[in-house]
Design a protein around this motif. Structure first.
Motif, mmCIF file in Angstrom:
data_model
loop_
_atom_site.group_PDB
_atom_site.id
_atom_site.type_symbol
_atom_site.label_atom_id
_atom_site.label_comp_id
_atom_site.label_asym_id
_atom_site.label_seq_id
_atom_site.Cartn_x
_atom_site.Cartn_y
_atom_site.Cartn_z
ATOM 1 N N THR A 56 1.823 -3.726 30.284
ATOM 2 C CA THR A 56 2.579 -4.092 29.086
ATOM 3 C C THR A 56 2.195 -3.180 27.937
ATOM 4 O O THR A 56 1.246 -2.397 28.033
ATOM 5 N N GLU A 57 2.913 -3.290 26.842
ATOM 6 C CA GLU A 57 2.618 -2.478 25.669
ATOM 7 C C GLU A 57 1.579 -3.131 24.762
ATOM 8 O O GLU A 57 1.177 -2.548 23.762
ATOM 9 N N ALA A 58 1.192 -4.345 25.076
ATOM 10 C CA ALA A 58 0.264 -5.066 24.218
ATOM 11 C C ALA A 58 -1.104 -4.399 24.212
ATOM 12 O O ALA A 58 -1.609 -3.971 25.242
ATOM 13 N N THR A 59 -1.695 -4.289 23.045
ATOM 14 C CA THR A 59 -3.034 -3.734 22.945
ATOM 15 C C THR A 59 -4.054 -4.833 23.185
ATOM 16 O O THR A 59 -3.779 -6.018 23.013
ATOM 17 N N THR A 60 -5.224 -4.443 23.603
ATOM 18 C CA THR A 60 -6.301 -5.399 23.816
ATOM 19 C C THR A 60 -7.347 -5.213 22.730
ATOM 20 O O THR A 60 -7.416 -4.167 22.085
ATOM 21 N N ALA A 61 -8.140 -6.234 22.520
ATOM 22 C CA ALA A 61 -9.153 -6.169 21.480
ATOM 23 C C ALA A 61 -10.219 -5.150 21.853
ATOM 24 O O ALA A 61 -10.782 -5.193 22.952
ATOM 25 N N LEU A 62 -10.461 -4.235 20.952
ATOM 26 C CA LEU A 62 -11.484 -3.221 21.176
ATOM 27 C C LEU A 62 -12.672 -3.500 20.268
ATOM 28 O O LEU A 62 -12.513 -3.966 19.137
ATOM 29 N N SER A 63 -13.855 -3.193 20.749
ATOM 30 C CA SER A 63 -15.047 -3.360 19.921
ATOM 31 C C SER A 63 -15.088 -2.269 18.865
ATOM 32 O O SER A 63 -14.388 -1.254 18.953
ATOM 33 N N THR A 64 -15.907 -2.484 17.870
ATOM 34 C CA THR A 64 -16.069 -1.480 16.818
ATOM 35 C C THR A 64 -16.518 -0.152 17.405
ATOM 36 O O THR A 64 -16.010 0.911 17.036
ATOM 37 N N GLU A 65 -17.455 -0.196 18.349
ATOM 38 C CA GLU A 65 -17.963 1.043 18.934
ATOM 39 C C GLU A 65 -16.904 1.740 19.775
ATOM 40 O O GLU A 65 -16.818 2.973 19.787
ATOM 41 N N GLN A 66 -16.084 0.982 20.482
ATOM 42 C CA GLN A 66 -15.005 1.597 21.263
ATOM 43 C C GLN A 66 -14.019 2.327 20.354
ATOM 44 O O GLN A 66 -13.577 3.427 20.662
ATOM 45 N N ARG A 67 -13.686 1.730 19.239
ATOM 46 C CA ARG A 67 -12.747 2.354 18.307
ATOM 47 C C ARG A 67 -13.367 3.602 17.684
ATOM 48 O O ARG A 67 -12.696 4.621 17.501
ATOM 49 N N ARG A 68 -14.633 3.524 17.378
ATOM 50 C CA ARG A 68 -15.327 4.714 16.856
ATOM 51 C C ARG A 68 -15.351 5.827 17.894
ATOM 52 O O ARG A 68 -15.164 7.006 17.564
ATOM 53 N N ASP A 96 -9.530 1.535 6.715
ATOM 54 C CA ASP A 96 -8.981 0.323 6.104
ATOM 55 C C ASP A 96 -9.556 -0.937 6.742
ATOM 56 O O ASP A 96 -9.732 -1.962 6.064
ATOM 57 N N ALA A 97 -9.849 -0.854 8.047
ATOM 58 C CA ALA A 97 -10.372 -2.014 8.762
ATOM 59 C C ALA A 97 -11.883 -2.154 8.609
ATOM 60 O O ALA A 97 -12.470 -3.130 9.093
ATOM 61 N N GLY A 98 -12.517 -1.196 7.947
ATOM 62 C CA GLY A 98 -13.958 -1.249 7.776
ATOM 63 C C GLY A 98 -14.731 -0.897 9.028
ATOM 64 O O GLY A 98 -15.936 -1.166 9.127
ATOM 65 N N VAL A 99 -14.056 -0.266 9.993
ATOM 66 C CA VAL A 99 -14.707 0.107 11.253
ATOM 67 C C VAL A 99 -15.588 1.338 11.057
ATOM 68 O O VAL A 99 -16.635 1.475 11.696
ATOM 69 N N VAL A 100 -15.156 2.232 10.170
ATOM 70 C CA VAL A 100 -15.941 3.423 9.855
ATOM 71 C C VAL A 100 -15.962 3.609 8.349
ATOM 72 O O VAL A 100 -15.122 3.057 7.626
ATOM 73 N N THR A 101 -16.913 4.398 7.902
ATOM 74 C CA THR A 101 -16.987 4.794 6.491
ATOM 75 C C THR A 101 -16.703 6.286 6.391
ATOM 76 O O THR A 101 -16.672 6.996 7.409
ATOM 77 N N ALA A 102 -16.508 6.764 5.185
ATOM 78 C CA ALA A 102 -16.296 8.192 4.982
ATOM 79 C C ALA A 102 -17.501 8.975 5.483
ATOM 80 O O ALA A 102 -17.364 10.080 6.028
ATOM 81 N N ALA A 103 -18.692 8.407 5.326
ATOM 82 C CA ALA A 103 -19.908 9.075 5.808
ATOM 83 C C ALA A 103 -19.916 9.151 7.331
ATOM 84 O O ALA A 103 -20.354 10.162 7.910
#
Length: 338
Positions: free
Chosen positions: A6-18, A291-298
């Protein structure tokens, strides 16, 4: 039980998104460095703009979401075949940057000792290969999948090709056989809208190549908006299906080719050339995570610095590696002693 894609996304952890962002940044940094070196001045006595890299060059800037979302699920032993535009997939699969750069520069430190060039990368360590021949990667992926099943292991094979390759006979023959034998293989089509000079709509009769999956009784899905997290989710389902013995899947990703079909392509056929960069997936995903606070500019600055260090090391290693000896042109053509 068959797992539908399906096209539905699954929940990813903060580290996975990074990790997805980090991978995309590394790939782009490498491609930008190759672009720079391809057009660089060789120095006194050489023509300006010819660079140190021989042959044609096909870069994949804009298609990073496919590689990052796909390879996050692959193991080292899984097979991956790619196209004439392969760097993003090779890097995401884990290929050593020094070996990749060495081959691109045509040096002895390269994967094929500088004999193959950037369209012919073969790495037994990461089970990666590619070719300049359209649709060439489909049958080898089937062979790998068949071998994995015969060996009784849990590895799978993935074949990645452009949207034009889905019109080739090898595509249809491979889907048919993979479905018939329920092979652990995934077919991924990168739809970047353009061939060398024509839009996909001028050569393909269906709006989505994913629709062709139904003809072979396998699940198929098209991912829109070059969405790395949607790619990650769809591939995750297809990988689970393949490893469970439920057979092949087809995924088409509507991605983006930021640059020309090849370096030197004037792209006169591309009427929206001035606005193409607005669809760049890296700033879009970077902004989403900020925007989601997953990463910072640093965090992002650190990712970019790390990528630059790795890439520049690989480029310098390639530049300082010896070129093949012309007297040994036939050295690896024939099997010794035969």
């Amino acid at each position: 039980m068959t797992t539908e894609i399906t096209e539905a996304t699954t929940a990813l952890s903060t580290e996975q998104r990074r990790d997805l962002l980090r991978q995309m940044i590394l790939i782009r940094t490498f491609e930008e460095a190759i672009l720079r070196e391809y057009h660089a001045d060789k120095g006194p006595g050489f023509d300006i703009g010819k660079g140190l890299i021989p042959g044609e060059m096909h870069l994949a800037a804009g298609q990073e979401p496919v590689a990052a979302g796909l390879c996050a699920h692959l193991e080292t032993g899984d097979g991956l075949t790619a196209t004439h535009r392969p760097h993003h997939l090779a890097i995401a699969k884990g290929m050593k940057l020094r070996s990749l750069a060495g081959e691109i520069f045509g040096r002895e430190s390269g994967l094929g000792r500088g004999r193959g060039g950037h369209m012919h990368l073969f790495d037994p360590v990461t089970h990666f290969s590619c070719s300049g021949i359209i649709a060439e990667g489909f049958p080898p992926a089937l062979g790998q999948a068949f071998a994995f099943r015969r060996a009784g292991n849990n590895n799978i094979a993935v074949a990645v090709a452009g949207e034009g390759a889905a019109n080739a006979g090898a595509f249809h023959e491979s889907l048919n056989l993979a479905a018939l034998w329920k092979l652990p293989v995934i077919f991924i089509i990168e739809d970047n809208d353009w061939g060398i000079s024509v839009a996909r709509s001028a050569s393909t009769s269906v709006a989505s190549n994913a629709d062709r999956a139904a003809a072979y009784g396998i699940p198929g899905v098209r991912i829109e908006n070059n969405d790395v997290e949607a790619v990650h989710a769809a591939v995750g389902q297809a990988v689970a299906r393949a490893r469970a013995g439920d057979g092949p899947s087809l995924i088409e990703v509507h991605t983006l080719r930021l640059w020309g079909h090849f370096e030197g392509d004037a792209q006169g056929y591309r009427l929206n050339l001035d606005t193409v960069s607005e669809g760049d997936p890296i700033p879009a995903y970077r902004g989403k995570l900020l925007d989601a606070g997953v990463v910072t500019a640093a965090d992002i600055a650190a990712m970019e610095a790390e990528a630059s260090t790795q890439v520049e090391d690989a480029i310098e290693h390639a530049k300082n590696s010896p070129t093949p000896n012309p007297a040994e042109a036939l050295k690896y053509v024939f099997v010794e002693g035969v």
